[in-house]
Every structure is written in C-alpha cells, then in structure tokens.
Design an enzyme around this catalytic site. Structure first.
Site, PDB file in Angstrom:
ATOM      1  CB  SER A  54      -1.248  67.389  -5.291  1.00 18.53           C
ATOM      2  OG  SER A  54      -2.122  67.324  -4.188  1.00 18.53           O
ATOM      3  CG  ASP A 100       2.624  69.171  -5.660  1.00 14.29           C
ATOM      4  OD1 ASP A 100       3.572  69.674  -6.291  1.00 14.29           O
ATOM      5  OD2 ASP A 100       1.615  69.814  -5.324  1.00 14.29           O
TER       6      ASP A 100
END
Length: 422
Positions: free
Chosen positions: A286, A328
C-alpha cells in the site's frame, strides 16, 4: 508360576449355558433315580404279596395230594400254577421236610441268571408257608421269586432316564439360549459400540435398548458417556481446526499468512517444473498506509487492510491465492500461468479496484493505491525465496519510480524488468 491366557477365557454364553445344562441334568437324574428306587420298592412289595398269594393258591391245590402222599398229583398241580407266575423255584415238602414235588423255571442262559441275581438282591428271602389239614400241619410250601418283572422294570426305567435326560438337556439348552439372547445380545451390542469408540473413535454410535432393566440402565449410562465423549471430541476438533486456521491465516484479514503462502508456492513450483508450466508471484504494498494509519488511527488502518484484502481476492481466479505477508504487504500466487500478459491483466484489475474510496469506521472515506511487483517462474527465479525477492525488488523499484514521477494516486509494477505505469 502359571499365567492365565485371556484367549482361553470362557464366554458368558458358555458359562450360563453349561450351568443350565448341568442343573437340568442333575435335576432329571435325581428325579429319575428317586422314581426308580420308589418303583423298585413298590414292585418289591407287590412281588412279595404276589408270592404269598401264589403260595396260598398252591397250598389249596396240593393239600389233597400231600394228604395222600401223591407225588405225581402234587407235581402236576405245582407245575400248573408255578409255570404261569413269577416263580423261579417252587417246592412242596411233607411233614418230615422231604421234597414231595418240585418245579424249577428252565434256565435259558445269561438273562435267566441276571433275573435270578436281581431277585436275590431286591426280593425277600424264599417264602415258606405251612400246609394245614384239619388243624394239623401236614407239610409246607417253599417259593423263590423270579426277577423277570423287576428286570423289565429296571430296564424300562433306565431307558426312561436316558430319554428324560436327553429331552431335558434339549429343553435346557433351548431355554438357556432363549434366555441368553436377552442377556448376551445387549452385552454384545455394548461391547461392539465400546470397541468402535475405543479403536475408531466412533462416538456417534449408541447402544440399543434392552429388555432387561439392569442391562437397559447400563446401556443408557454408557450412551450418556458417549454423548459427553462426542461433545468433547467435537469441541476438541473445533479447537484444533481453529488453532490450525490461526496458525496458517492472518487474524485480521482472514487471508493465508506467509508460511502457508510459501508452502503453496513451493508445491506450485514443483508441479510447474514437472509439467513445464509458468507461475507468477505478485508482491503488493500500500502506498499511503502509514499516512492513513497516522492520520485516522489504527482502526482506520485495519479497515483499509481488510478492504484491500477483499478487493484483491475478488479479482483473482478460484485457483489463485492471495496472502498477507505482514503489515501492508500482500502476495498473490497465479498458477498456472499461460502467458505473462495474464499476470499484467490481473495486476491492472487489482489496481483498478483501488480507485473506489474505502469507508472508515468513523464514516470518513480514504483513497489508497498499491504498488505491485511481478516475478515469473522460471524467468526471475527457481525457488520460492528467489521469486518473492524478485517480486519484492520489482515492487520497490515501481514505488521509487512512482514517487519520482509524483504520481500520488497512481500505481506501478514491473514485468520482465520493464516498467509499466497505470
């Protein structure tokens, strides 16, 4: 020192059946012997009474012959009566004790000898009866009984004993088996269910109801124990499945973790090597996760991770796999891969799915993007570690290029070391 062999233990069926048979045989034998002895005593009384009657009859018949000392008449009269009665030896004596007439049953061999021995053993001593004429004793009668009737009675009694014993044994066995079915049947069912529960862990089986109250109560208690064991087994299996799932899956997103992903990747590479196929690994990260986490809090960050996981999973084929590697970072396994363009197309679909804002728990919305690196087997690596490192390096290269070009809402990935921006 002796050892007891469990394999030689008698069964309950044999023990009870043998007991019933012994009781029946003993009972029949005692009854038969008792009846035979009573019959022998009754026959002995009857035989003695009959001999007295025979003696009186002979007395009346030979009285005249004895008075006139007529041996021929006495012998004829004696033979006429004795030959038709149970008499072995009959004698007519005069007043001096001399034999006036005598009749003896002809001997025909062993049977006659047995009859005589039987008579000596069971009947009274020879019967002596005086012959009286006009108040004076003129002689006497001496009779020895014959054991023919007694022999026939004993033989028939023995046959009756054997028949009664055989019939009683059959009836005892029949009744024992009928009774044992009500006892051993429920016990066999209980033993079968217990064996299945012990050896096969089949706790779902139950003991059927029994006609005997004690056995039925035993079966009910055993079924209650099986209920508890089945409940315990179900709970234990559920806990094991939960623990196994927790050990191989991410608790937040529900996706497989790194260990499960690497195991699946290793099997996919082995299969691809055998079938000469291609496999692609996508490494996803991300771009704005730290900013979202710092600005909106950890709950918002968790919501973003869950949304990313769901959207990525929705873009994959059924046989593909997506996993959360940590933080992430996500990884996607595409197998089998027909051509590199298929990996590009799936990456584009994942990137496009991030264009829709993500709703946060506080009703705010955020827009995030992903950087994706792609590595293809066998072009970029032959092992799981090599492919993951290649995809990770491609992802970081795409992320740096995206920052240098200042594409804050874009996403980038590399395939075959060629940069493609979308």
């Amino acid at each position: 020192m002796s050892f007891f062999n469990p394999g030689h233990r008698p069964t309950l069926h044999s023990v009870i059946g043998r007991g019933h048979l012994i009781v029946a045989l003993v009972g029949v034998a005692m009854a038969s012997v008792s009846l035979t002895l009573l019959g022998v005593l009754a026959l002995r009384v009857y035989a003695d009474h009959n001999l007295h009657l025979i003696a009186r009859s002979i007395n009346y018949t030979v009285e005249a012959a004895v008075v006139f000392n007529d041996k021929a008449a006495a012998t004829e009269a004696l033979a006429l009566i004795a030959s038709t009665e149970e008499v072995a030896d009959a004698q007519v004596l005069n007043v001096k004790g001399q034999i006036l007439a005598r009749w003896q049953r002809p001997e025909t061999g062993l049977l006659t000898e047995l009859e005589m021995q039987m008579a000596k053993a069971f009947l009274e001593k020879p019967i002596s009866m005086p012959i009286v004429h006009q108040g004076q004793e003129i002689g006497s009668i001496l009779l020895i009984g014959h054991g023919g009737s007694l022999m026939r009675f004993l033989l028939s009694g023995l046959v009756g004993i054997v028949l009664c014993t055989a019939i009683s044994a059959w009836v005892a066995l029949y009744l024992a088996r009928r009774q044992l079915r009500g006892i051993t049947g429920p016990l066999r069912s209980l033993a079968s269910v217990a064996h299945a529960a012990r050896s096969e862990r089949a706790f779902d089986q139950r003991v059927p109801a029994a006609a005997i109250a004690e056995l039925d109560n035993l079966g009910n208690d055993f079924n209650a124990l099986l209920d508890e064991l089945e409940s315990w087994q179900t709970h234990l299996q559920h806990e094991n499945e939960t623990l196994a799932h927790q050990a191989s899956h991410d608790s937040l997103t529900g996706l497989p973790n790194r260990a499960l992903f690497e195991g699946r990747l290793l099997r996919a590479l082995r299969n691809a090597n055998k079938l000469n196929e291609r496999v692609a690994v996508l490494f996803l990260d991300s771009d704005r996760f730290k900013e979202i986490n710092d600005s909106f809090g950890h709950a918002a960050g968790d919501a973003v991770l869950v949304a990313v996981a769901n959207r990525v999973r929705a873009q994959l084929r059924e046989e593909d796999l997506v996993a959360r590697l940590g933080g992430d970072e996500f990884a996607v396994l595409l197998t089998p891969l027909q051509k590199t363009e298929d990996a590009e197309r799936i990456a584009e679909k994942i990137i496009a799915s991030m264009e829709v804002p993500i709703s946060l728990p506080d009703e705010n919305q955020v827009l995030t993007s992903l950087s994706i690196g792609v590595a293809v087997y066998p072009d970029h690596g032959l092992t799981p570690g090599a492919l993951l490192n290649a995809a990770d390096g491609a992802m970081y290269q795409a992320k740096r290029l995206a920052r240098g070009a200042q594409h804050t809402a874009g996403s980038e990935y590399l395939v075959d070391n060629v940069q493609i921006r979308s």
